[in-house]
Design a protein around this motif. Structure first.
Motif, short mmCIF file in Angstrom:
data_model
loop_
_atom_site.label_atom_id
_atom_site.label_comp_id
_atom_site.label_asym_id
_atom_site.label_seq_id
_atom_site.Cartn_x
_atom_site.Cartn_y
_atom_site.Cartn_z
N GLN A 112 -6.92 0.09 -7.92
CA GLN A 112 -8.32 0.71 -8.09
C GLN A 112 -8.77 1.66 -7.24
O GLN A 112 -9.41 2.63 -7.32
CB GLN A 112 -9.51 -0.41 -8.19
N ARG A 113 -8.64 1.35 -5.95
CA ARG A 113 -8.99 2.34 -4.81
C ARG A 113 -8.24 3.81 -5.09
O ARG A 113 -8.77 4.72 -4.77
CB ARG A 113 -8.60 1.65 -3.32
N ALA B 87 -4.38 -15.76 6.13
CA ALA B 87 -3.40 -14.59 5.98
C ALA B 87 -3.77 -13.38 6.62
O ALA B 87 -2.90 -12.62 6.93
CB ALA B 87 -3.00 -14.50 4.61
N TYR C 296 -6.86 -4.12 -6.83
CA TYR C 296 -8.07 -3.45 -5.97
C TYR C 296 -7.34 -2.34 -5.04
O TYR C 296 -8.23 -1.24 -4.84
CB TYR C 296 -8.95 -4.32 -5.41
N GLU C 297 -6.12 -2.46 -4.92
CA GLU C 297 -5.57 -1.20 -4.30
C GLU C 297 -5.08 -0.13 -5.31
O GLU C 297 -5.54 0.92 -5.00
CB GLU C 297 -4.15 -1.69 -3.41
N ARG D 57 -16.59 -1.15 0.48
CA ARG D 57 -15.70 -0.34 1.07
C ARG D 57 -16.70 0.47 2.26
O ARG D 57 -16.05 1.23 3.14
CB ARG D 57 -14.81 0.55 0.49
N ILE E 20 2.18 -8.13 0.24
CA ILE E 20 1.09 -8.04 1.14
C ILE E 20 1.09 -8.63 2.31
O ILE E 20 1.68 -9.91 2.60
CB ILE E 20 -0.18 -8.85 0.15
N PRO E 21 1.02 -7.90 3.27
CA PRO E 21 1.16 -8.39 4.63
C PRO E 21 0.11 -9.74 4.84
O PRO E 21 -0.91 -9.87 4.51
CB PRO E 21 0.70 -7.41 5.74
N MET E 22 0.94 -10.68 5.62
CA MET E 22 0.12 -12.04 6.13
C MET E 22 0.69 -12.13 7.55
O MET E 22 1.61 -12.14 7.93
CB MET E 22 0.77 -12.97 5.12
N ALA F 192 -5.01 -9.72 -7.18
CA ALA F 192 -6.48 -9.30 -6.90
C ALA F 192 -6.37 -7.97 -6.01
O ALA F 192 -6.67 -6.97 -6.02
CB ALA F 192 -7.68 -10.14 -6.76
N VAL F 193 -5.70 -8.60 -4.87
CA VAL F 193 -5.34 -7.40 -3.65
C VAL F 193 -4.60 -6.19 -4.39
O VAL F 193 -4.86 -5.19 -3.98
CB VAL F 193 -4.65 -8.24 -2.53
N ARG G 233 0.77 -1.02 0.04
CA ARG G 233 0.01 -0.14 -0.14
C ARG G 233 0.85 1.16 0.11
O ARG G 233 0.36 2.43 -0.08
CB ARG G 233 -0.81 0.07 1.16
N VAL H 290 -5.09 -14.38 -6.29
CA VAL H 290 -5.54 -13.82 -5.07
C VAL H 290 -4.69 -12.45 -4.85
O VAL H 290 -5.09 -11.55 -4.66
CB VAL H 290 -5.74 -14.72 -3.78
#
Ligand SMILES: C[S@@+](CC[C@H](N)C(=O)[O-])C[C@H]1O[C@@H](n2cnc3c(N)ncnc32)[C@H](O)[C@@H]1O
Ligand SMILES: C[S@@+](CC[C@H](N)C(=O)[O-])C[C@H]1O[C@@H](n2cnc3c(N)ncnc32)[C@H](O)[C@@H]1O
Lengths: 191, 191
Positions: A162-163, B42, A159-160, B106, A139-141, A155-156, A106, A152
């Motif tokens: 996209q946001r 996760a 969509y970040e 969201r 991506i934090p886990m 996608a994460v 992020r 997956v």
């Protein structure tokens, strides 16, 4: 083409983000390949890039790409060639990698022209891709699993992007060039 | 158990979010089921819920759950029973559904105790699930594809919850009860 369909495609083209893309480096399970392209389409990616470690892989997993011809796909034998192609479009290269050096995903500005590079299911991204990238992100886990499924993770990431782009008003106006719009409207997709 | 592994499991347990969960309603492809549970782990989900439309499905897709025993799974024949179980834990029920009535995903507060309900690959969620939910949400899509892959949609939802919870300091301290911690530490996972 019916007037409704023409309208629908026009609206879709208005929301395309030609300066956002994904590079899949040797992703080879067809259900992953098709999930990545479906998500890319959903956030407005117009064209993607796929690097294949062998022509056998390209034949089998590449099939998953044919089913969806609204997102174009360029194919490469070498990751360096895919990265060169996105660099020529002025994009920063963000490589996803599970390492100590990676920053939080992020913390990157995805409103900049950006290519997100995803690695192979088993071995992840190559050293070559890492060496050529601007940012290495993760991506934090917090659980026991070592990694996320590649579609997956894509996608994460998407969509970040996209946001951030939605907040920056990037889905408000056409960004595709006129010639490309016309071609898609008349041909009904990528070739 | 080695001291390193004991420490690793302890750290993981400190980050668990017992008030965040996923209900899978008839999700039946095993690669989707296993991707959902991997992502749930996760972000710190400690226990999930799976509704099966038939015992045959449960036998085949349920296998994907066995490979990962750090997230517990409760099984149900009826979605109403799964929803009753999460309600008894004080959770709001957020159903994902592609409809005119759905709000942007969201716009929900996932720092509240929350169960996210995902629907079947082909038919989506049932009317029954919709009727029992507090919120109906949708992940925005601007392309030509009609829907996202279910494990992809689950991940986008869960990482929005993770983002909100991280911002609210919810990954800062243990939230599991002592007895459950001890059980997991001694048994090395869910039964
Ligand atoms: C299953 S992982 C590869 C695991 C491999 N053992 C490694 O360490 O790279 C496949 C791809 O998914 C993506 N991925 C998986 N988990 C991720 C995470 N937490 N952050 C960023 N990307 C991730 C990366 O693109 C990775 O190359
Ligand atoms: C492939 S979709 C089901 C499509 C089905 N034709 C429908 O209209 O519901 C499977 C599941 O993925 C989730 N899903 C897919 N796309 C989504 C989106 N854009 N927003 C929220 N959930 C989504 C939902 O849980 C859905 O039930």
């Amino acid at each position: 083409m019916s007037p409704e369909r023409f309208k629908r495609i026009n609206e879709m083209l208005n929301l395309r983000q030609p300066d956002l893309t994904v590079v899949m480096e040797n992703v080879h399970k067809s259900h992953n390949v098709s999930a990545v392209i479906r998500t890319a389409d959903a956030v407005g990616v117009h064209k993607m890039h796929a690097v294949w470690e062998s022509s056998k892989r390209k034949m089998s997993a590449g099939l998953a790409l044919g089913s969806q011809n609204w997102v174009g796909v360029s194919h490469y034998d070498q990751v360096a060639d895919a990265i060169k192609a996105v660099r020529q479009q002025g994009m920063q290269v963000v490589v996803t990698n599970l390492s100590e050096q990676a920053i939080d995903f992020r913390d990157v500005d995805y409103t900049q022209p950006t290519a997100i590079l995803m690695g192979q299911e088993k071995h992840g991204v190559t050293e070559e891709a890492l060496a050529l990238a601007d940012h290495q992100v993760m991506i934090p886990m917090v659980g026991m699993a070592q990694s996320l499924n590649v579609s997956v993770a894509a996608a994460v990431m998407l969509y970040e992007a996209q946001r951030q782009r939605q907040a920056a008003g990037r889905y408000g106006h056409n960004q595709l060039d006129i010639a490309e719009r016309q071609r898609i409207l008349f041909e009904g997709g990528h070739p």
